[in-house]
Design a protein around this motif. Structure first.
Motif, PDB file in Angstrom:
ATOM      1  N   SER A  63      33.700 -39.335 -68.807  1.00 29.89           N
ATOM      2  CA  SER A  63      34.546 -40.351 -68.168  1.00 29.89           C
ATOM      3  C   SER A  63      33.909 -40.802 -66.860  1.00 29.89           C
ATOM      4  O   SER A  63      32.858 -40.310 -66.459  1.00 29.89           O
ATOM      5  CB  SER A  63      35.942 -39.768 -67.909  1.00 29.89           C
ATOM      6  OG  SER A  63      35.812 -38.593 -67.155  1.00 29.89           O
ATOM      7  N   ARG A  65      33.688 -40.753 -63.134  1.00 33.13           N
ATOM      8  CA  ARG A  65      34.109 -39.880 -62.028  1.00 33.13           C
ATOM      9  C   ARG A  65      33.331 -40.201 -60.755  1.00 33.13           C
ATOM     10  O   ARG A  65      33.672 -39.748 -59.672  1.00 33.13           O
ATOM     11  CB  ARG A  65      33.858 -38.406 -62.419  1.00 33.13           C
ATOM     12  CG  ARG A  65      34.529 -37.397 -61.538  1.00 33.13           C
ATOM     13  CD  ARG A  65      36.019 -37.440 -61.739  1.00 33.13           C
ATOM     14  NE  ARG A  65      36.780 -36.600 -60.839  1.00 33.13           N
ATOM     15  CZ  ARG A  65      37.286 -36.999 -59.667  1.00 33.13           C
ATOM     16  NH1 ARG A  65      37.059 -38.213 -59.211  1.00 33.13           N
ATOM     17  NH2 ARG A  65      38.031 -36.180 -58.941  1.00 33.13           N
ATOM     18  N   GLY A  93      40.190 -39.907 -70.095  1.00 26.93           N
ATOM     19  CA  GLY A  93      39.787 -39.317 -68.808  1.00 26.93           C
ATOM     20  C   GLY A  93      39.286 -37.885 -68.965  1.00 26.93           C
ATOM     21  O   GLY A  93      38.480 -37.420 -68.185  1.00 26.93           O
ATOM     22  N   SER A  97      40.459 -35.192 -65.559  1.00 26.95           N
ATOM     23  CA  SER A  97      41.501 -36.128 -65.104  1.00 26.95           C
ATOM     24  C   SER A  97      42.496 -35.426 -64.218  1.00 26.95           C
ATOM     25  O   SER A  97      43.196 -36.054 -63.428  1.00 26.95           O
ATOM     26  CB  SER A  97      42.290 -36.697 -66.276  1.00 26.95           C
ATOM     27  OG  SER A  97      41.482 -37.314 -67.198  1.00 26.95           O
ATOM     28  N   PHE A 100      43.169 -36.237 -60.799  1.00 28.95           N
ATOM     29  CA  PHE A 100      43.943 -37.431 -60.452  1.00 28.95           C
ATOM     30  C   PHE A 100      45.106 -37.084 -59.514  1.00 28.95           C
ATOM     31  O   PHE A 100      45.555 -37.895 -58.713  1.00 28.95           O
ATOM     32  CB  PHE A 100      44.513 -38.044 -61.739  1.00 28.95           C
ATOM     33  CG  PHE A 100      44.680 -39.525 -61.663  1.00 28.95           C
ATOM     34  CD1 PHE A 100      43.814 -40.366 -62.335  1.00 28.95           C
ATOM     35  CD2 PHE A 100      45.689 -40.084 -60.906  1.00 28.95           C
ATOM     36  CE1 PHE A 100      43.954 -41.734 -62.250  1.00 28.95           C
ATOM     37  CE2 PHE A 100      45.833 -41.451 -60.822  1.00 28.95           C
ATOM     38  CZ  PHE A 100      44.963 -42.282 -61.499  1.00 28.95           C
ATOM     39  N   THR A 134      39.500 -39.861 -61.365  1.00 29.26           N
ATOM     40  CA  THR A 134      38.813 -40.007 -62.644  1.00 29.26           C
ATOM     41  C   THR A 134      39.352 -41.251 -63.331  1.00 29.26           C
ATOM     42  O   THR A 134      40.543 -41.549 -63.234  1.00 29.26           O
ATOM     43  CB  THR A 134      39.108 -38.786 -63.543  1.00 29.26           C
ATOM     44  OG1 THR A 134      38.677 -37.615 -62.869  1.00 29.26           O
ATOM     45  CG2 THR A 134      38.396 -38.904 -64.879  1.00 29.26           C
ATOM     46  N   ALA A 288      44.445 -39.354 -66.454  1.00 26.65           N
ATOM     47  CA  ALA A 288      43.813 -40.526 -65.839  1.00 26.65           C
ATOM     48  C   ALA A 288      44.190 -41.823 -66.550  1.00 26.65           C
ATOM     49  O   ALA A 288      43.881 -42.903 -66.070  1.00 26.65           O
ATOM     50  CB  ALA A 288      42.295 -40.363 -65.856  1.00 26.65           C
ATOM     51  N   SER A 289      44.853 -41.703 -67.689  1.00 24.80           N
ATOM     52  CA  SER A 289      45.106 -42.897 -68.495  1.00 24.80           C
ATOM     53  C   SER A 289      46.477 -43.492 -68.208  1.00 24.80           C
ATOM     54  O   SER A 289      47.449 -42.763 -68.024  1.00 24.80           O
ATOM     55  CB  SER A 289      45.030 -42.511 -69.976  1.00 24.80           C
ATOM     56  OG  SER A 289      45.597 -43.505 -70.761  1.00 24.80           O
TER      57      SER A 289
END
Ligand code: SF4
Ligand code: SF4
Ligand code: SF4
Length: 325
Positions: A63, A65, A93, A97, A100, A134, A288-289
């Motif tokens: 991903s 980063r 992610g 993630s 985050f 991320t 992260a999504s």
């Protein structure tokens, strides 16, 4: 002659290289597919190539980063006709993630400045370009095909490659992990949640029936359920199931708590509380999504309410417009 072959270029961003290993796990089949139908023009794990050659298919693992990841993703997008997000990292992610929920300063403090084994203000060069969060791949470039899984099972990879090379009808179903798990969901009198390492679960009943948290019903099956088959509950590394993605009010913890409270005597609220206590583990892979962050039930705002950050430009597509293998 190579002229008839499709060209494949692979780049890795921030990930663990497990996805490259999964690709190599195709063994002879990979050689057969690559040898006869594909010319590999870039693969950092095997080839010392810094350039980004033109290619029909660009496969990206890991991903975003760091600033380096953004440049590499954009370079791939410029030269590849089709971009595949390969693995849970670029799709959602991935495990990092989880960062985050913290700023990059928090993370660097924890890893270096306040770490009892380092206590240093000297941050390694590699960490200098760290972003404040991320990002999944489509936060920065347009993605054509999504192939989640951590890593995707070799059988799914082969199906995906065959689809891309020949347009062969994909056999991949959008089932949750439970679909490939042999354990039986049975009603039980279990009235307390059992911690992962407490006792020995039996080999036949669903973990939920036995009081252990298992996230198979909320997770997309891209792995053929190896964990519950081996006696380990699913911790959701494949990313959310289609049911969780498509229903805005369905979330990992509400889905699992519903099922577990029906199978056992453990109250729904007790299960929700337990999952929330471990949530940064179970949500990490897709945190992260926007698939999760935009849900009204998601805990992200609670974790980050005192850490406002500038918005990132995103090029996400609606889930219904995505081609997911
Ligand atoms: S998706 Fe999983 S296996 Fe693939 S690079 Fe990310 S962490 Fe590693
Ligand atoms: S919840 Fe877990 S143990 Fe139960 S059927 Fe699904 S994957 Fe198997
Ligand atoms: S944790 Fe769940 S999604 Fe990940 S490999 Fe195990 S069974 Fe599959």
């Amino acid at each position: 002659m190579n002229g008839e072959k499709k060209t494949l270029s692979i780049e890795w961003l921030s990930g663990c290289s497990g996805c490259e290993v999964a690709l190599l796990d195709l063994h002879d089949t990979l050689l057969h597919v690559l040898g006869n139908e594909v010319r590999l023009v870039r693969l950092p794990i095997l080839m010392d190539t810094r350039d980004y050659p033109q290619a029909d298919i660009g496969m990206i693992t890991g991903s975003i980063r760091s600033r380096h990841d953004i440049k590499a993703a954009q370079a791939m997008r410029k030269v590849c006709k089709t971009i595949i997000a390969f693995g849970t990292c670029p799709v959602y992610g991935g495990p990092h993630s989880g960062g985050f929920a913290n700023s990059s300063k928090d993370l660097l403090d924890c890893a270096f400045r306040d770490n009892s084994s380092t206590h240093t203000d000297t941050i390694p060069d590699q960490a200098e370009g760290l972003l404040d969060r991320t990002l999944p791949l489509d936060a920065k470039i347009t993605v054509d095909v999504y192939m989640p899984g951590c890593p995707p099972h070799p059988g799914h990879i082969l199906d995906g490659l065959q689809f891309l090379l020949h347009g062969r009808e994909q056999k991949i179903a959008q089932h949750p992990v439970c679909f490939n798990c042999d354990r039986n969901m049975v009603k039980s009198d279990q009235d307390t949640i059992r911690k992962p390492l407490s006792g020995v679960p039996n080999a036949t009943d669903c973990f939920l029936s036995q009081g252990y948290l298992c996230f198979g019903s909320a997770t997309l099956d891209r792995c053929m359920a190896p964990c519950p088959k081996s006696g380990v509950p699913c911790f959701s590394c494949g990313g959310p199931s289609e049911a969780v993605v498509l229903d805005p009010n369905k979330d990992v913890r509400t889905r699992v708590a519903n099922q577990m409270s029906h199978l056992t005597r453990i109250p729904y609220e007790t299960i929700i509380k337990e999952i929330e206590e471990q949530a940064k583990t179970h949500y990490a892979y897709a945190m992260a999504s926007p698939v999760f962050r935009h849900k009204p039930t998601f805990l992200y705002r609670k974790w980050t309410e005192e850490k406002p950050r500038k918005a990132e430009p995103m090029v996400y597509r609606k889930w219904s417009e995505k081609r997911c293998l």
